[in-house]
Scaffold this motif. Structure first.
Motif, PDB file in Angstrom:
ATOM      1  N   LEU A  20     136.231 -47.365  41.776  1.00  0.00           N
ATOM      2  CA  LEU A  20     135.194 -47.123  42.772  1.00  0.00           C
ATOM      3  C   LEU A  20     133.873 -47.791  42.399  1.00  0.00           C
ATOM      4  N   PHE A  21     133.416 -47.590  41.167  1.00  0.00           N
ATOM      5  CA  PHE A  21     132.073 -48.045  40.811  1.00  0.00           C
ATOM      6  C   PHE A  21     132.013 -49.503  40.382  1.00  0.00           C
ATOM      7  N   ARG A  22     133.050 -50.030  39.784  1.00  0.00           N
ATOM      8  CA  ARG A  22     133.027 -51.441  39.420  1.00  0.00           C
ATOM      9  C   ARG A  22     133.752 -52.275  40.486  1.00  0.00           C
ATOM     10  N   ALA A  30     122.499 -58.696  38.630  1.00  0.00           N
ATOM     11  CA  ALA A  30     121.870 -57.568  39.309  1.00  0.00           C
ATOM     12  C   ALA A  30     122.916 -56.564  39.763  1.00  0.00           C
ATOM     13  N   GLY A  31     124.086 -57.050  40.164  1.00  0.00           N
ATOM     14  CA  GLY A  31     125.155 -56.151  40.580  1.00  0.00           C
ATOM     15  C   GLY A  31     125.581 -55.228  39.449  1.00  0.00           C
ATOM     16  N   VAL A  32     125.683 -55.770  38.236  1.00  0.00           N
ATOM     17  CA  VAL A  32     126.049 -54.963  37.067  1.00  0.00           C
ATOM     18  C   VAL A  32     125.008 -53.876  36.817  1.00  0.00           C
ATOM     19  N   PHE A  68     130.489 -51.335  30.633  1.00  0.00           N
ATOM     20  CA  PHE A  68     131.643 -51.335  31.534  1.00  0.00           C
ATOM     21  C   PHE A  68     131.504 -52.440  32.582  1.00  0.00           C
ATOM     22  N   GLY A  69     130.319 -52.519  33.182  1.00  0.00           N
ATOM     23  CA  GLY A  69     130.095 -53.502  34.236  1.00  0.00           C
ATOM     24  C   GLY A  69     130.155 -54.927  33.736  1.00  0.00           C
ATOM     25  N   VAL A  88     140.303 -53.948  32.245  1.00  0.00           N
ATOM     26  CA  VAL A  88     139.497 -54.002  31.014  1.00  0.00           C
ATOM     27  C   VAL A  88     138.445 -52.895  30.982  1.00  0.00           C
ATOM     28  N   PRO A  89     137.540 -52.801  31.980  1.00  0.00           N
ATOM     29  CA  PRO A  89     136.578 -51.686  31.929  1.00  0.00           C
ATOM     30  C   PRO A  89     137.249 -50.318  32.062  1.00  0.00           C
TER      31      PRO A  89
END
Length: 291
Positions: free
Chosen positions: A183-185, A200-202, A238-239, A250-251
């Protein structure tokens, strides 16, 4: 290769280019700003939808079990939360978003999870060390300046029955890491990348990821903000791992190993070191970021 919304592909680590340089130069600032605002609105909506639906599912399920005469043990509370929140809700919201936009698994970095096992294995190991180091460094700095974080609600459950942590260790790899990272990445960071670019997205996705965990923390506003600040550095790891490898596995593995390590440390502290919740549980579970 990662799929872009228009169906084209790009290599991992490259930045989005919105048209040619000439077209970009002639593009008015207002449409670009609107695109970014729309992107922020979408990811906020997706995150809030995940939290809202998950909370309702867990609440309804627990009420149903209680009215049915089932004893709500600490283990049952955590199992229901894991299955319905990280499993059903986060995975379901992500899949619904992908279907709505007509996206494939390539968009969320799941098109070729076994593409480069050596590189990805090294990335997981390095990311695990960095995420733990970042979290403990942030927690230490907060302690040095006298900033007190809040107590994670799940820490109270673990304090009542430390054995539940033994179930959370595999749960970190099977549900927490995959569900939250999808969901988040995969979705949120991917959507932000379209308008803001990779870096910026990370950062924005990491900030949002840390911020939503405030719901799992008890205490005043300042204590909650400290907890969010502690979670932000590992979220960046993670990002960054996702952006550099273009592989969501991977994350997800880094996140799972990060949480599992903290659950194991908490179990040892509560079971064998006779440490009380204020001394160990709250701090460790705030780091774990358990929703």
């Amino acid at each position: 290769m990662r799929e872009t919304p228009d169906g084209s592909e790009r290599d991992a680590g490259t930045r989005y280019r919105f048209g040619s340089s000439a077209a970009s130069a002639g593009m008015a600032a207002t449409p670009a700003t609107r695109a970014r605002l729309r992107s922020v609105g979408v990811v906020l909506g997706v995150a809030l939808l995940g939290l809202g639906v998950g909370a309702v599912l867990v609440l309804v399920t627990l009420l149903g079990l209680r009215f049915g005469g089932v004893e709500l043990t600490p283990l049952l509370l955590l199992v229901v939360s894991l299955l319905l929140f990280q499993g059903v809700t986060m995975g379901g919201v992500a899949i619904a978003y992908m279907r709505y936009r007509g996206l494939t698994l390539d968009y969320v970095g799941l098109g070729d999870v076994f593409g480069d096992p050596l590189r990805d294995g090294v990335a997981v190991a390095v990311g695990w060390v960095l995420s733990l180091g970042a979290a403990f460094t942030a927690a230490t700095l907060a302690s040095l300046v006298g900033a007190q974080g809040g107590t994670n609600q799940a820490a109270e459950i673990a304090a009542q029955d430390p054995e539940v942590l033994l179930f959370l260790i595999p749960g970190a790899f099977l549900l927490i890491g995959p569900g939250e990272e999808l969901l988040f990445r995969g979705i949120i960071q991917g959507r932000l990348r379209e308008s803001f670019g990779p870096a910026a997205g990370v950062v924005i996705a990491a900030a949002l990821f840390a911020a939503v965990h405030v719901a799992a923390v008890t205490g005043g506003l300042s204590a909650r903000l400290v907890s969010v600040a502690i979670l932000f550095p590992p979220s960046l790891v993670f990002g960054a791992a996702y952006e550099l490898t273009d592989n969501l596995a991977v994350p997800a593995l880094i996140h799972g190993a990060y949480n599992a390590t903290l659950f194991a440390l908490l179990y040892v502290a509560l079971k064998f070191m006779d440490l009380s919740l204020p001394e160990s549980g709250g701090a460790l579970l705030v780091l774990a970021g358990l929703v």
